[in-house]
Scaffold this active site. Structure first.
Site, PDB file in Angstrom:
ATOM      1  N   GLY A  15    -113.682   3.193 100.805  1.00  0.00           N
ATOM      2  CA  GLY A  15    -113.511   2.078 101.732  1.00  0.00           C
ATOM      3  C   GLY A  15    -112.044   1.840 102.063  1.00  0.00           C
ATOM      4  O   GLY A  15    -111.719   1.316 103.138  1.00  0.00           O
TER       5      GLY A  15
ATOM      6  N   GLU B 159    -116.970   8.904  97.990  1.00  0.00           N
ATOM      7  CA  GLU B 159    -118.249   8.211  97.763  1.00  0.00           C
ATOM      8  C   GLU B 159    -119.340   9.134  97.271  1.00  0.00           C
ATOM      9  O   GLU B 159    -120.192   8.745  96.474  1.00  0.00           O
ATOM     10  CB  GLU B 159    -118.717   7.528  99.064  1.00  0.00           C
ATOM     11  CG  GLU B 159    -117.957   6.254  99.407  1.00  0.00           C
ATOM     12  CD  GLU B 159    -116.683   6.516 100.190  1.00  0.00           C
ATOM     13  OE1 GLU B 159    -116.198   7.666 100.198  1.00  0.00           O
ATOM     14  OE2 GLU B 159    -116.166   5.567 100.797  1.00  0.00           O
TER      15      GLU B 159
ATOM     16  N   GLU C 143    -111.353   4.160 104.793  1.00  0.00           N
ATOM     17  CA  GLU C 143    -112.094   3.689 105.971  1.00  0.00           C
ATOM     18  C   GLU C 143    -111.377   2.501 106.628  1.00  0.00           C
ATOM     19  O   GLU C 143    -111.305   2.393 107.849  1.00  0.00           O
ATOM     20  CB  GLU C 143    -113.519   3.303 105.573  1.00  0.00           C
ATOM     21  CG  GLU C 143    -114.340   4.527 105.175  1.00  0.00           C
ATOM     22  CD  GLU C 143    -115.706   4.151 104.647  1.00  0.00           C
ATOM     23  OE1 GLU C 143    -115.771   3.463 103.602  1.00  0.00           O
ATOM     24  OE2 GLU C 143    -116.709   4.508 105.272  1.00  0.00           O
TER      25      GLU C 143
ATOM     26  N   ALA D   2    -114.218   0.327  97.969  1.00  0.00           N
ATOM     27  CA  ALA D   2    -115.103  -0.794  97.647  1.00  0.00           C
ATOM     28  C   ALA D   2    -115.075  -1.035  96.143  1.00  0.00           C
ATOM     29  O   ALA D   2    -114.812  -0.118  95.366  1.00  0.00           O
ATOM     30  CB  ALA D   2    -116.518  -0.461  98.103  1.00  0.00           C
TER      31      ALA D   2
HETATM   32  C1  LIG Z   1    -108.176   4.912  92.157  1.00  0.00           C
HETATM   33  C2  LIG Z   1    -108.114   5.954  91.067  1.00  0.00           C
HETATM   34  C3  LIG Z   1    -107.683   7.289  91.630  1.00  0.00           C
HETATM   35  C4  LIG Z   1    -107.061   5.488  90.029  1.00  0.00           C
HETATM   36  O1  LIG Z   1    -107.038   6.391  88.952  1.00  0.00           O
HETATM   37  P1  LIG Z   1    -106.215   6.046  87.616  1.00  0.00           P
HETATM   38  O2  LIG Z   1    -104.855   5.579  87.975  1.00  0.00           O
HETATM   39  O3  LIG Z   1    -106.369   7.218  86.707  1.00  0.00           O
HETATM   40  O4  LIG Z   1    -106.911   4.765  86.989  1.00  0.00           O
HETATM   41  P2  LIG Z   1    -108.400   4.599  86.481  1.00  0.00           P
HETATM   42  O5  LIG Z   1    -108.397   4.533  84.992  1.00  0.00           O
HETATM   43  O6  LIG Z   1    -109.315   5.561  87.111  1.00  0.00           O
HETATM   44  O7  LIG Z   1    -108.774   3.171  87.075  1.00  0.00           O
HETATM   45  C5  LIG Z   1    -108.135   1.981  86.602  1.00  0.00           C
HETATM   46  C6  LIG Z   1    -109.175   0.890  86.534  1.00  0.00           C
HETATM   47  O8  LIG Z   1    -109.595   0.588  87.856  1.00  0.00           O
HETATM   48  C7  LIG Z   1    -111.005   0.640  87.963  1.00  0.00           C
HETATM   49  N1  LIG Z   1    -111.370   1.084  89.320  1.00  0.00           N
HETATM   50  C8  LIG Z   1    -110.854   2.109  89.986  1.00  0.00           C
HETATM   51  N2  LIG Z   1    -111.381   2.195  91.215  1.00  0.00           N
HETATM   52  C9  LIG Z   1    -112.249   1.167  91.310  1.00  0.00           C
HETATM   53  C10 LIG Z   1    -113.113   0.712  92.341  1.00  0.00           C
HETATM   54  N3  LIG Z   1    -113.175   1.328  93.525  1.00  0.00           N
HETATM   55  N4  LIG Z   1    -113.878  -0.355  92.083  1.00  0.00           N
HETATM   56  C11 LIG Z   1    -113.820  -0.996  90.895  1.00  0.00           C
HETATM   57  N5  LIG Z   1    -113.022  -0.605  89.880  1.00  0.00           N
HETATM   58  C12 LIG Z   1    -112.247   0.462  90.096  1.00  0.00           C
HETATM   59  C13 LIG Z   1    -111.399   1.672  86.914  1.00  0.00           C
HETATM   60  O9  LIG Z   1    -112.733   1.488  86.546  1.00  0.00           O
HETATM   61  C14 LIG Z   1    -110.426   1.316  85.789  1.00  0.00           C
HETATM   62  O10 LIG Z   1    -110.889   0.198  85.101  1.00  0.00           O
HETATM   63  P3  LIG Z   1    -111.657   0.339  83.709  1.00  0.00           P
HETATM   64  O11 LIG Z   1    -112.970   1.024  83.995  1.00  0.00           O
HETATM   65  O12 LIG Z   1    -111.831  -1.047  83.238  1.00  0.00           O
HETATM   66  O13 LIG Z   1    -110.800   1.218  82.842  1.00  0.00           O
HETATM   67  C15 LIG Z   1    -109.465   6.090  90.367  1.00  0.00           C
HETATM   68  O14 LIG Z   1    -109.750   4.922  89.653  1.00  0.00           O
HETATM   69  C16 LIG Z   1    -110.594   6.352  91.306  1.00  0.00           C
HETATM   70  O15 LIG Z   1    -110.837   7.483  91.669  1.00  0.00           O
HETATM   71  N6  LIG Z   1    -111.321   5.292  91.657  1.00  0.00           N
HETATM   72  C17 LIG Z   1    -112.538   5.371  92.447  1.00  0.00           C
HETATM   73  C18 LIG Z   1    -112.263   5.601  93.905  1.00  0.00           C
HETATM   74  C19 LIG Z   1    -113.561   5.654  94.657  1.00  0.00           C
HETATM   75  O16 LIG Z   1    -114.465   6.366  94.326  1.00  0.00           O
HETATM   76  N7  LIG Z   1    -113.631   4.843  95.710  1.00  0.00           N
HETATM   77  C20 LIG Z   1    -114.790   4.750  96.537  1.00  0.00           C
HETATM   78  C21 LIG Z   1    -115.535   3.516  96.174  1.00  0.00           C
HETATM   79  S1  LIG Z   1    -117.091   3.401  97.018  1.00  0.00           S
HETATM   80  C22 LIG Z   1    -116.663   2.887  98.544  1.00  0.00           C
HETATM   81  O17 LIG Z   1    -115.549   2.690  98.859  1.00  0.00           O
HETATM   82  C23 LIG Z   1    -117.923   2.646  99.353  1.00  0.00           C
HETATM   83  C24 LIG Z   1    -117.807   2.572 100.807  1.00  0.00           C
HETATM   84  O18 LIG Z   1    -116.892   2.935 101.460  1.00  0.00           O
HETATM   85  C25 LIG Z   1    -118.922   2.072 101.536  1.00  0.00           C
HETATM   86  C26 LIG Z   1    -118.912   0.639 101.426  1.00  0.00           C
HETATM   87  C27 LIG Z   1    -120.004   0.059 102.214  1.00  0.00           C
HETATM   88  C28 LIG Z   1    -120.789  -0.830 101.345  1.00  0.00           C
HETATM   89  C29 LIG Z   1    -121.878  -1.408 102.148  1.00  0.00           C
HETATM   90  C30 LIG Z   1    -123.122  -1.495 101.359  1.00  0.00           C
HETATM   91  C31 LIG Z   1    -124.290  -1.254 102.239  1.00  0.00           C
HETATM   92  C32 LIG Z   1    -125.535  -1.353 101.455  1.00  0.00           C
HETATM   93  C33 LIG Z   1    -126.680  -0.805 102.209  1.00  0.00           C
HETATM   94  C34 LIG Z   1    -128.050  -1.281 101.806  1.00  0.00           C
HETATM   95  C35 LIG Z   1    -128.131  -2.143 100.657  1.00  0.00           C
HETATM   96  C36 LIG Z   1    -129.514  -2.546 100.436  1.00  0.00           C
HETATM   97  C37 LIG Z   1    -129.659  -3.345  99.192  1.00  0.00           C
HETATM   98  O19 LIG Z   1    -128.853  -4.221  98.899  1.00  0.00           O
HETATM   99  O20 LIG Z   1    -130.606  -3.078  98.449  1.00  0.00           O
END
Ligand SMILES: CC(C)(COP(=O)(O)OP(=O)(O)OC[C@H]1O[C@@H](n2cnc3c(N)ncnc32)[C@H](O)[C@@H]1OP(=O)(O)O)[C@@H](O)C(=O)NCCC(=O)NCCSC(=O)CC(=O)CCCCCCCCCCCCC(=O)O
Ligand SMILES: NC(=O)C1=CN([C@@H]2O[C@H](COP(=O)(O)OP(=O)(O)OC[C@H]3O[C@@H](n4cnc5c(N)ncnc54)[C@H](O)[C@@H]3O)[C@@H](O)[C@H]2O)C=CC1
Length: 716
Positions: A100, A123, A103, A61
């Site tokens: 995500g 997450e 997923e 996400a």
């Molecule tokens: C992917 C990586 C391993 C890459 O690493 P690397 O190559 O070293 O590069 P980085 O420097 O880390 O990253 C480059 C650049 O990309 C940006 N970035 C990376 N990942 C993301 C991302 N996921 N989103 C946005 N931006 C991202 C990073 O910031 C860098 O940019 P910069 O900051 O400008 O330098 C590594 O990046 C990594 O590990 N990334 C994170 C992976 C991760 O953690 N993924 C999980 C994300 S969370 C997710 O997926 C959530 C879900 O699955 C659930 C979704 C459901 C949502 C539904 C919401 C329901 C709400 C309920 C109630 C709400 C009630 C209310 O509203 O109040």
């Protein structure tokens, strides 16, 4: 967005396109939803391949969207639609499939991965849980126990492990997309039945209740006070005990309790801050994007004590050749044994190490490109070492010091190329701890800073560039924190009470347990050097005052008694024997404190837990504001990353500066004023000018502090 093409053989190819990691932004979710409908509606399409552009499947996400209101198609219905469709969908995974992203792949009917790909559900590290079906589908695919491990740790899994676990169906070393397309053609038209993970029953341990109970105990112990790991256990538990649709409902409820929580905000702040500190700059104009780091192939480490050993191991494991130097044969032999043992212990599953040579002869440094000095914390000794290094090493060798707080510029001044001297402050154990403070002096060149920052990254560390002042950022802020802890003992608290308050806040260890672990003599030596204790103290000076301010001689008195901590079997606490680790409250310490208070006419009082926290933490935070005022750290993120990665600050509280913002700057100011009023002889409790200015500016969000800092600094 997502691109759609029809390729020969009745295959539709959907490509996620949102660089750099194809995060599932609203536009990408909309793109997937629309292109999937198109593929389903097209009678010529028999199967679908889903991939990501630029060698990355999907990083999950879009975390940036979490701060605002959520809009666009939901992930859950989108993934459900993929799974429920009658046409097989194959995920072609290159790079990463995280959160995500995984997923989404679990909603597909087949998963083919490149052998260098990584998958995971991280997450929990963002204060969340995998709420797009991850907690319900993964246990149904790989069993409850393996799924629980992945979901509660958030660890990334290699493609090989993913294949073993059954997360992916096939690996390829070649063209992932080509293999996926060929595979999709081969399975088009086959029944999808149990390929839909939501229809499966998860494999569970026989004693499910005690298994889940044990998992709860384990995550509570591992992450004190963090909410997300516990919610993850409960959501995975629901996969085992409830039908799929009810499990999904439970997943959503648990996510709702986390999504807008302070902990999730703190952890997501840490994620972005960790990346922000990589975009460093210095007051002299050096910057991450203009300074070119030098390649380092050959390095030397001077001094193979506690730190030098770990530093040598870190360098070797990054493939850098190391010459390790000690003063005499005996010390060298001890260092050799220790480094060899560390390397052996860490050898399993590691890549090849650089070559290693041990010597007592500095002349052997004629070819090194970088030296890290890790000798005693004694300015005179270090100066002498830097003079020798400057004479022996090639003129362009980068000379680094691991000092924990001495003046880097004074060491630079002993060399013929002061612009090539920087501090590289590792944290012990140096081969384990993730933080590297890179200390630039007034004359350090951009290339020197860039090379040290890049070296840190190569060693797997988070490098933070900081200015040169006593203690730099981390240890400078630690001083008022430690001082408060000692003052609280004088006023009536016991070490275990102070520690308990800090541990309940989330630190893995309280201040006194840490002191016992690292050795009380470390600080004692520094205080002697600074003339605060020992022969340097002016005759007749009160034991409880130094340099016109309150001073606590308590830790000095313990050292004088030979109580140096774990190494002597007694310090603030009592241990089974020298080297033992289990700390027990010591009646000796209690009666020692009682006598001390009597001797100095101090009336003990019951110190409330809130006061312990406020005085220790706000004194540290106040110094953090001074660090920012002085330009020693560029922004609050630098400080927070230093504290989270180097000092055990609980990550789910974001770091000290984030914590101050979360509590409310006006509250921090108010409490500091209160305590300074009560203790006017403790200057560290006097609120800093920057804190006052931030409060006067209306308590801006932490992302805006840099603007206020710039204004304050321009007026100084
Ligand atoms: C992917 C990586 C391993 C890459 O690493 P690397 O190559 O070293 O590069 P980085 O420097 O880390 O990253 C480059 C650049 O990309 C940006 N970035 C990376 N990942 C993301 C991302 N996921 N989103 C946005 N931006 C991202 C990073 O910031 C860098 O940019 P910069 O900051 O400008 O330098 C590594 O990046 C990594 O590990 N990334 C994170 C992976 C991760 O953690 N993924 C999980 C994300 S969370 C997710 O997926 C959530 C879900 O699955 C659930 C979704 C459901 C949502 C539904 C919401 C329901 C709400 C309920 C109630 C709400 C009630 C209310 O509203 O109040
Ligand atoms: N111990 C810790 O947790 C941390 C220490 N540091 C800093 O790292 C440096 C080293 O600290 P420790 O490893 O704890 O010290 P230590 O006392 O364990 O080891 C120092 C080593 O340097 C050797 N040495 C002394 N003079 C030398 C010389 N001229 N040439 C070659 N070797 C020489 C000594 O024989 C000894 O083995 C200090 O500056 C300290 O402040 C920094 C971070 C944490």
């Amino acid at each position: 967005m997502a691109r759609y093409v029809r390729i020969p053989g009745s295959i539709a190819l959907i490509t996620l396109a949102n660089p750099p990691v194809n995060a599932l932004s609203a536009a990408v979710r909309r793109g997937i939803t629309e292109t999937l409908s198109r593929a389903i509606a097209d009678p010529e399409v028999k199967a679908v391949v889903l991939c990501g552009e630029n060698g990355n499947f999907c990083g999950g996400a879009d975390i940036k969207e979490f701060a605002g209101p959520m809009s666009g198609p939901g992930l859950v219905p989108m993934i459900d639609a993929i799974e429920a469709g009658e046409k097989p969908v194959v995920a072609a995974i290159e790079g990463v499939a995280l959160g995500g992203g995984l997923e989404l792949a679990l909603g597909c009917h087949y998963r083919i991965a490149h052998c260098k790909a990584r998958v995971g559900l991280p997450e929990v590290t963002l204060g969340l849980l995998p709420a797009a079906g991850g907690t319900q589908r993964l246990p149904r695919l790989i069993g409850l126990s393996a799924a629980l491990d992945l979901i509660t740790t958030g660890r990334h899994v290699s493609a090989q492990e993913a294949l073993q676990l059954g997360i992916v169906d096939r690996l390829t070393e070649g063209d992932t997309l080509g293999v996926a397309v060929e595979f999709a053609q081969s399975i088009a038209g086959q029944p999808l039945g149990s390929r839909r993970l939501s229809t499966r029953t998860p494999a569970c341990p026989a004693d499910l209740d005690s298994f889940l109970q044990g998992a709860l105990v384990q995550v509570r112990r591992r992450a004190r006070g963090a909410m997300a790991p516990e919610a993850c256990v409960r959501a995975v538990g629901a996969a085992a005990t409830l039908p799929y649709s009810q499990g999904m409902q439970r997943e959503q409820e648990l996510m709702a309790s986390l999504f807008r929580s302070a902990q999730a905000r703190a952890l997501q702040y840490c994620f972005f801050s960790q990346r922000l500190v990589g975009r460093w700059s210095t007051p002299s104009g050096a910057r991450w994007d203009s300074a070119e780091p030098r390649p380092i192939r050959r390095a030397a480490v001077i001094g193979l004590g506690t730190m030098g050993r770990g530093i040598a191991v870190s360098l070797l494991q990054a493939g850098i050749a190391v010459v390790a130097v000690e003063t005499d044969e005996q010390q060298l032999e001890a260092g050799r044994r220790a480094v060899t043992a560390l390397l052996e212990r860490r050898a399993q599953g590691r890549g090849s190490e650089g070559p290693l040579r041990f010597t007592t002869d500095l002349q052997q440094l004629r070819q090194v490109e970088l030296v890290i000095e890790a000798v005693f914390e004694d300015l005179a000794v270090k100066k002498q070492v830097f003079r020798q290094l400057s004479a022996v090493c090639p003129a362009d060798t980068l000379l680094c010091t691991n000092t924990s707080g001495l003046d880097v510029e004074q060491l630079a001044a002993c060399t013929r190329s002061p612009e090539l001297v920087v501090g590289t402050h590792f944290f012990g154990p140096a081969h384990v701890m993730k933080l590297l403070e890179v200390v630039y002096g007034p004359r350090s060149s951009p290339v020197a800073v860039a090379t040290a920052m890049h070296l840190g990254k190569r060693l797997g560390k988070v490098s933070v560039a900081v200015g040169n002042c006593p203690g730099f950022v981390g240890n400078r802020m630690l001083k008022p924190y430690l001082e408060q802890a000692h003052f609280l003992l004088e006023e009536g608290a016991a070490p275990e009470q102070v520690d308990q308050a800090l541990e309940e806040f989330g630190f893995a260890m309280g201040v006194f347990r840490v002191a016992d672990l690292s050795g009380l003599d470390v600080g004692w030596r520094v205080r002697k050097e600074a003339g605060l204790t020992g022969p340097g103290v002016a005759p007749g000076e009160s034991p409880r005052r130094r340099q016109g301010r309150r001073y606590s001689p308590l830790p000095d008195l313990l050292c004088e008694q030979g109580r140096l901590g774990q190494k002597t079997g007694r310090g603030w606490y009592l241990y089974e024997g020298p080297g033992a680790r289990e700390a027990r409250p010591d009646p000796w310490t209690h009666s020692f404190l009682q006598q001390y208070r009597q001797q100095h006419g101090l009336q003990p009082r019951a110190v409330p837990q809130q006061e312990v926290l406020e005085r220790c933490l706000y004194a540290l935070i106040n110094e953090g504001f001074r660090v920012l005022e002085d330009g020693i750290a560029t922004g609050p993120e630098d400080i927070d990353i230093i504290y989270v990665f180097g000092y055990g600050w609980p990550r789910h509280r974001g770091g000290p500066m984030f914590h101050a913002g979360a509590v409310g700057l006006a509250t921090v100011l108010d409490r500091l004023e209160h305590y300074h009023h009560a203790h006017p002889d403790i200057p560290n409790l006097q609120p800093s000018a920057l804190l006052r200015r931030l409060v006067a500016s209306g308590n801006p969000p932490i992302q805006k502090w840099r603007e206020v800092i710039r204004r304050v600094r321009s007026q100084l």
